[in-house]
Structure formats: C-alpha cells, structure tokens
Design an enzyme around this catalytic site. Sequence first.
Site, mmCIF file in Angstrom:
data_model
loop_
_atom_site.group_PDB
_atom_site.id
_atom_site.type_symbol
_atom_site.label_atom_id
_atom_site.label_comp_id
_atom_site.label_asym_id
_atom_site.label_seq_id
_atom_site.Cartn_x
_atom_site.Cartn_y
_atom_site.Cartn_z
ATOM 1 N N ASP A 49 83.899 73.142 79.318
ATOM 2 C CA ASP A 49 82.832 72.138 79.227
ATOM 3 C C ASP A 49 82.988 71.075 80.312
ATOM 4 O O ASP A 49 82.118 70.214 80.475
ATOM 5 C CB ASP A 49 82.765 71.518 77.830
ATOM 6 N N SER A 50 84.064 71.162 81.096
ATOM 7 C CA SER A 50 84.197 70.329 82.290
ATOM 8 C C SER A 50 83.060 70.589 83.267
ATOM 9 O O SER A 50 82.834 69.797 84.190
ATOM 10 C CB SER A 50 85.540 70.600 82.977
ATOM 11 N N ASP A 88 84.308 77.472 76.266
ATOM 12 C CA ASP A 88 84.462 76.259 75.474
ATOM 13 C C ASP A 88 83.312 76.080 74.492
ATOM 14 O O ASP A 88 82.139 76.286 74.861
ATOM 15 C CB ASP A 88 84.496 75.029 76.386
ATOM 16 N N LYS A 118 87.116 78.570 72.854
ATOM 17 C CA LYS A 118 88.103 77.492 72.761
ATOM 18 C C LYS A 118 87.480 76.300 72.070
ATOM 19 O O LYS A 118 86.325 75.951 72.345
ATOM 20 C CB LYS A 118 88.614 77.076 74.139
ATOM 21 N N GLU A 120 88.559 72.190 70.490
ATOM 22 C CA GLU A 120 89.542 71.112 70.533
ATOM 23 C C GLU A 120 89.898 70.645 69.129
ATOM 24 O O GLU A 120 89.070 70.679 68.222
ATOM 25 C CB GLU A 120 88.988 69.933 71.344
ATOM 26 N N GLU A 186 97.365 69.476 76.643
ATOM 27 C CA GLU A 186 96.866 68.645 77.744
ATOM 28 C C GLU A 186 97.459 67.250 77.719
ATOM 29 O O GLU A 186 97.461 66.560 76.698
ATOM 30 C CB GLU A 186 95.332 68.541 77.700
#
EC number: 2.1.2.11
Length: 281
Positions: A49-50, A88, A118, A120, A186
Amino acid sequence: MSASVQTSVITPPQVLAAKGRTPLVCLTAYTTPTAKLVDRHCEMVLVGDSVGMVLHGLPDTLGVSLDMMSMHGKAVRRGLEHALMVVDMPFGSYEESPQQAFRNAARLITETGCEAVKLEGGEAMAETIRFLTRRGIPVMAHVGLTPQAVNAFGGYGVQGRGADSERIRGDAIAVTEAGAFSVVLEKIPDPLARRITADIAIPTIGIGASAACDGQILVTDDLLGQFGDFLPKFVRRYADLGAQAEAAIAAYAKDVRARQFPGPEHVFGDTPAGKPKREIG
C-alpha cells in the site's frame, strides 16, 4: 531456495520452510515493468500500500483503496513468473471483522491472482488471521511500526524500545500461533528483532529491523533512488535513478528549445529511406 533458479511460482509453504536458511529476498512492485525486473531476484514480491505514497502522491497509506490495490496487483501479476506475490490489504478493508477481511482478501486473490495477502497488526488481528488461514487464505503478518496506525503512534518512530519490547514480541507470537506463514518486522531495535526471529517458528522479514531476520524487504523505488521525498535510515540506495532521469529530461528539454531535437535521423521524408522517388516520362 533461490528465485534465480526457480522454474515455478514459489508458494507460502516454501517460504515457511525457508526459516533459518538463506535469507529471503523481498521487494515491492506496483507495475508490470518493475515486476519483471525484480521477479527472478526475489522469493517474494509485495504489492504494497506504499503505492499510495510512491505513485499516487498521498501523504501516507491511509487513502489507499481496494480498487487501487486490485489494479496494481493485476499489473504486477502480468510481470511475475517465479516470485510469490503478496498484496497488501489497505486500511479499513479488514479491521472491522474476520468476515469483512475474508470478503476483501478473497476479492484481492480472485482479481489479482496473488498467492497471499498481508495485513497489519499483531495480537488484535490474531483472530482475523486465524479465520483467513483456516479458510485457505495465506497471510503475511506485519508488526512493529505499522504505517496504517500512524495516527495512533503519532508518527513513524521506532517501536519496541524498553518495556514496549514485550508488546511487539507478544504480537509476533500471536500472529505465528494464528497461522501466518511469515511476519514483517518494521522499525524495531536490532536486539528485539534477533530475539523474535529466534523465538518464533515462521520467517521474519525485516525492514528497519536486523540482518538476523529470515529475510529483508525494501521499497524498490527507495533502493533505486526513484522516490526522493524522504529517505528512511534503514534504506540503502543501490542506484540514483531519480537524479539520472531528471538529468536526461533536462537534456531533452534543452535540445527541444534549441531545435536540436528532433534531428534529421528522427524525421521522415516524402519517400521511404533508400527508395528514391520514381520519375515518370
């Protein structure tokens, strides 16, 4: 396991089996050309999602949508032949309930052809991870600094220092027990990353963590010098393509203004080259 000699797509069980072996290589990709570049050098490619910050100019990842992830996922899929593709799940697409997470993860898998998603979060997301993995959706977890929680953290600072280390360690253990096949660590201290890597049974993928992790991930545009808004401490630039590209563009603009481009070799005449005009009479 080396992607350079793989003849088929790498699977989540293969990634899981790589725990403690040669470090796994992971990079991001958002487009087909980049996917083709990184494919043979990586075990895993993340459609992160970056993309919101790197390609769409957003200030953070919170504005990224499922539609955006699906679109970029489809593009990356076209460029991959070997690496495992992870997409993501964007902010707001999985936190409400395990059922919401399943619907949206299933959408990403069916629309993009990715092998895993993925998400978070640690202990708070363990129930969701368990729900997904028990229904056939492989999950890469992400603990430590989780960018989607930037407002709750008050910024992008290091996580897990001092007494806070047990929170991060507990998150890593929780996602492992819930069935994740790997976990991104991270921006946490090196000693903590080493401890977690030794304590859990799934591969740890570091970004701003430790060389002792079972693998590493970076944003490809960061390591190539194509994203210049900021440079995190944990990034090593292996090229400066952004500066090279700007110099090339400046040279082009100069030639255009001086009428030095296009030159004779770039334009077309009345007749094809090498074929003189036929005379009649």
